[in-house]
Design a protein around this motif. Structure first.
Motif, PDB file in Angstrom:
ATOM      1  N   TRP A   1       0.536   5.671   1.239  1.00 17.30           N
ATOM      2  CA  TRP A   1      -0.143   6.611   2.137  1.00 17.30           C
ATOM      3  C   TRP A   1      -0.043   8.010   1.556  1.00 17.30           C
ATOM      4  O   TRP A   1       0.927   8.318   0.833  1.00 17.30           O
ATOM      5  CB  TRP A   1       0.501   6.555   3.530  1.00 17.30           C
ATOM      6  CG  TRP A   1      -0.182   7.345   4.586  1.00 17.30           C
ATOM      7  CD1 TRP A   1      -1.484   7.267   4.950  1.00 17.30           C
ATOM      8  CD2 TRP A   1       0.418   8.335   5.438  1.00 17.30           C
ATOM      9  NE1 TRP A   1      -1.740   8.138   5.986  1.00 17.30           N
ATOM     10  CE2 TRP A   1      -0.598   8.813   6.300  1.00 17.30           C
ATOM     11  CE3 TRP A   1       1.706   8.855   5.559  1.00 17.30           C
ATOM     12  CZ2 TRP A   1      -0.356   9.791   7.274  1.00 17.30           C
ATOM     13  CZ3 TRP A   1       1.944   9.827   6.519  1.00 17.30           C
ATOM     14  CH2 TRP A   1       0.927  10.283   7.382  1.00 17.30           C
TER      15      TRP A   1
ATOM     16  N   LEU B   1      -5.510  -3.198   6.598  1.00 15.86           N
ATOM     17  CA  LEU B   1      -6.248  -1.942   6.542  1.00 15.86           C
ATOM     18  C   LEU B   1      -5.449  -0.867   7.286  1.00 15.86           C
ATOM     19  O   LEU B   1      -4.249  -0.765   7.113  1.00 15.86           O
ATOM     20  CB  LEU B   1      -7.645  -2.132   7.141  1.00 15.86           C
ATOM     21  CG  LEU B   1      -8.551  -3.134   6.417  1.00 15.86           C
ATOM     22  CD1 LEU B   1      -9.911  -3.232   7.128  1.00 15.86           C
ATOM     23  CD2 LEU B   1      -8.752  -2.748   4.963  1.00 15.86           C
ATOM     24  N   SER B   2      -6.097  -0.076   8.087  1.00 17.01           N
ATOM     25  CA  SER B   2      -5.456   1.052   8.779  1.00 17.01           C
ATOM     26  C   SER B   2      -6.463   1.606   9.759  1.00 17.01           C
ATOM     27  O   SER B   2      -7.678   1.372   9.630  1.00 17.01           O
ATOM     28  CB  SER B   2      -5.073   2.133   7.761  1.00 17.01           C
ATOM     29  OG  SER B   2      -4.853   3.385   8.385  1.00 17.01           O
TER      30      SER B   2
ATOM     31  N   ASN C   1      -4.051   0.541  -3.402  1.00 18.66           N
ATOM     32  CA  ASN C   1      -4.647   0.129  -2.130  1.00 18.66           C
ATOM     33  C   ASN C   1      -5.961  -0.635  -2.252  1.00 18.66           C
ATOM     34  O   ASN C   1      -6.359  -1.325  -1.309  1.00 18.66           O
ATOM     35  CB  ASN C   1      -4.872   1.355  -1.238  1.00 18.66           C
ATOM     36  CG  ASN C   1      -3.573   1.982  -0.755  1.00 18.66           C
ATOM     37  OD1 ASN C   1      -2.485   1.567  -1.142  1.00 18.66           O
ATOM     38  ND2 ASN C   1      -3.676   2.991   0.078  1.00 18.66           N
TER      39      ASN C   1
ATOM     40  N   ALA D   1      -9.386   3.233   8.242  1.00 16.02           N
ATOM     41  CA  ALA D   1     -10.579   2.497   7.811  1.00 16.02           C
ATOM     42  C   ALA D   1     -11.728   2.682   8.802  1.00 16.02           C
ATOM     43  O   ALA D   1     -12.863   2.314   8.502  1.00 16.02           O
ATOM     44  CB  ALA D   1     -10.261   1.013   7.673  1.00 16.02           C
TER      45      ALA D   1
ATOM     46  N   ALA E   1      -6.190  -4.010  10.975  1.00 15.73           N
ATOM     47  CA  ALA E   1      -6.067  -2.566  10.776  1.00 15.73           C
ATOM     48  C   ALA E   1      -5.109  -1.979  11.810  1.00 15.73           C
ATOM     49  O   ALA E   1      -5.524  -1.642  12.920  1.00 15.73           O
ATOM     50  CB  ALA E   1      -7.434  -1.899  10.875  1.00 15.73           C
TER      51      ALA E   1
ATOM     52  N   ALA F   1     -11.687  -0.645   1.070  1.00 18.42           N
ATOM     53  CA  ALA F   1     -11.129  -1.973   1.339  1.00 18.42           C
ATOM     54  C   ALA F   1     -11.957  -2.723   2.382  1.00 18.42           C
ATOM     55  O   ALA F   1     -12.041  -3.953   2.338  1.00 18.42           O
ATOM     56  CB  ALA F   1      -9.674  -1.854   1.794  1.00 18.42           C
TER      57      ALA F   1
ATOM     58  N   LYS G   1      -9.188   3.190   2.194  1.00 18.56           N
ATOM     59  CA  LYS G   1      -9.223   2.195   3.263  1.00 18.56           C
ATOM     60  C   LYS G   1     -10.653   1.818   3.629  1.00 18.56           C
ATOM     61  O   LYS G   1     -10.940   0.668   3.975  1.00 18.56           O
ATOM     62  CB  LYS G   1      -8.451   2.696   4.486  1.00 18.56           C
ATOM     63  CG  LYS G   1      -6.937   2.680   4.295  1.00 18.56           C
ATOM     64  CD  LYS G   1      -6.422   1.282   3.966  1.00 18.56           C
ATOM     65  CE  LYS G   1      -4.938   1.233   3.731  1.00 18.56           C
ATOM     66  NZ  LYS G   1      -4.452  -0.125   3.386  1.00 18.56           N
ATOM     67  N   HIS G   2     -11.576   2.774   3.542  1.00 19.25           N
ATOM     68  CA  HIS G   2     -12.987   2.429   3.741  1.00 19.25           C
ATOM     69  C   HIS G   2     -13.480   1.523   2.613  1.00 19.25           C
ATOM     70  O   HIS G   2     -14.274   0.596   2.843  1.00 19.25           O
ATOM     71  CB  HIS G   2     -13.840   3.695   3.813  1.00 19.25           C
ATOM     72  CG  HIS G   2     -13.875   4.320   5.174  1.00 19.25           C
ATOM     73  ND1 HIS G   2     -12.769   4.902   5.760  1.00 19.25           N
ATOM     74  CD2 HIS G   2     -14.880   4.447   6.071  1.00 19.25           C
ATOM     75  CE1 HIS G   2     -13.092   5.367   6.952  1.00 19.25           C
ATOM     76  NE2 HIS G   2     -14.370   5.099   7.170  1.00 19.25           N
TER      77      HIS G   2
ATOM     78  N   TYR H   1      -6.820   8.735   0.900  1.00 15.77           N
ATOM     79  CA  TYR H   1      -6.360   7.541   1.608  1.00 15.77           C
ATOM     80  C   TYR H   1      -7.467   6.965   2.484  1.00 15.77           C
ATOM     81  O   TYR H   1      -7.715   5.744   2.502  1.00 15.77           O
ATOM     82  CB  TYR H   1      -5.136   7.871   2.464  1.00 15.77           C
ATOM     83  CG  TYR H   1      -4.587   6.691   3.234  1.00 15.77           C
ATOM     84  CD1 TYR H   1      -3.792   5.738   2.615  1.00 15.77           C
ATOM     85  CD2 TYR H   1      -4.862   6.529   4.591  1.00 15.77           C
ATOM     86  CE1 TYR H   1      -3.288   4.648   3.314  1.00 15.77           C
ATOM     87  CE2 TYR H   1      -4.369   5.450   5.306  1.00 15.77           C
ATOM     88  CZ  TYR H   1      -3.575   4.515   4.667  1.00 15.77           C
ATOM     89  OH  TYR H   1      -3.079   3.440   5.369  1.00 15.77           O
ATOM     90  N   THR H   2      -8.152   7.841   3.214  1.00 15.88           N
ATOM     91  CA  THR H   2      -9.227   7.389   4.092  1.00 15.88           C
ATOM     92  C   THR H   2     -10.330   6.710   3.289  1.00 15.88           C
ATOM     93  O   THR H   2     -10.847   5.654   3.683  1.00 15.88           O
ATOM     94  CB  THR H   2      -9.788   8.569   4.894  1.00 15.88           C
ATOM     95  OG1 THR H   2      -8.730   9.147   5.675  1.00 15.88           O
ATOM     96  CG2 THR H   2     -10.909   8.124   5.821  1.00 15.88           C
TER      97      THR H   2
ATOM     98  N   GLY I   1       0.812  -1.205   0.000  1.00 14.53           N
ATOM     99  CA  GLY I   1       0.000   0.000   0.000  1.00 14.53           C
ATOM    100  C   GLY I   1       0.847   1.257   0.000  1.00 14.53           C
ATOM    101  O   GLY I   1       2.065   1.213   0.184  1.00 14.53           O
TER     102      GLY I   1
END
Length: 270
Positions: free
Chosen positions: A91, A142-143, A116, A146, A184, A163, A160-161, A156-157, A89
């Motif tokens: 960022w 994830l992160s 991502n 997410a 995450a 994903a 991740k959502h 980025y946010t 991934g």
């Protein structure tokens, strides 16, 4: 330790940071791995450090052909595939909506979503037939982004959502043969970099965030290393420890869920 004895794992982005920590721990746990890694130097290093138990393939997760090559390499080298871990991934270093030029914003969206989200989708598609045959599992990185705002910029946010939705949909589609879950992590010291579209391709995550800043926003009040997050991956990959979890998101956020991310991010002045 041998919780993964006999298992064959395909991991994307395993040359450094969290990916490298996963490789090291999974080898200790008895697994054999194929790693899809974009950096030729990291591919060479993996082969040198883990002879016989790790085979590394140079390629880009945005290419279905490269994902398919990695799957075929795992099958040809080790005879089967039990686990796919989508981990590669990038960022965006908190690139904000108003702070990003419109022309760059669209290009950053394309690049971040390609790596991502599309990278996960293509890797899953390439690995799925072998995982169905083995009744194995998929695990995605994830992160905290997410779950909460403030863990990155809007692109980025959003990625991740997206994903999160991918994990849930794949868990639904691939049941009962394949378990699909995610981990995450919160912030950590790694080689995670940004998109070329924002001129961040050589900018590491710790160049825009300090250990002190990360520690300050975490309720557990410590600065985690990549290896601190690997335990949930082992548990989710283990057939002995996980027969019941699918569609689960392990929020390894060092307690952020207690109160969310609290820090001043240069909010809009009205």
């Amino acid at each position: 330790m041998s919780r993964l004895a006999g298992q064959v794992v395909l991991l994307t982005g395993g040359g450094s940071g969290l990916g490298r920590a996963i490789v090291e721990r999974f080898v200790v746990e008895g697994a054999k791995l194929c790693v899809l890694e974009r950096s030729p130097d990291k591919v060479t290093q993996l082969q040198a450090d883990f002879p016989e138990v790790v085979v590394a393939v140079a390629g880009d997760v945005r290419s279905y052909a490269d994902n398919e090559l990695a799957v075929n390499t795992a099958l040809e080298t080790f005879g089967k595939l039990d686990v796919f871990i989508g981990n590669a991934g990038i960022w965006d270093h908190n690139a904000s909506l108003l702070g990003t030029e419109p022309a760059r914003l669209g290009k950053a969206y394309d690049e971040i979503f390609d790596v991502n989200v599309k990278g996960y989708l293509l890797g899953a598609r390439a690995a799925a037939p072998a995982l169905v045959a083995a009744e194995g599992s998929m695990i995605f990185t994830l992160s905290n982004a997410a779950f909460y705002p403030g863990g990155g910029g809007p692109v980025y946010t959003a990625a991740k959502h997206a994903a999160v939705g991918l994990v849930r949909q794949l868990a639904y589609e691939l049941a009962p043969k394949v378990r699909v879950n995610a981990v995450a992590p919160s912030g950590m010291a790694s080689d995670l970099r940004g998109p070329a579209a924002l001129g961040q391709e050589n900018m590491r995550i710790m160049e825009s965030r300090s250990p002190e800043a990360i520690r300050a926003i975490l309720p557990l009040q410590f600065f985690p290393a990549p290896e601190d997050f690997v335990g949930p991956y082992v548990m989710l990959a283990s057939r002995a420890d996980n027969r019941t979890l699918s569609g689960v998101l392990v929020n390894a956020d060092c307690g952020l869920g207690i109160r969310g991310i609290r820090h001043v991010a240069g909010g809009l002045a009205l």
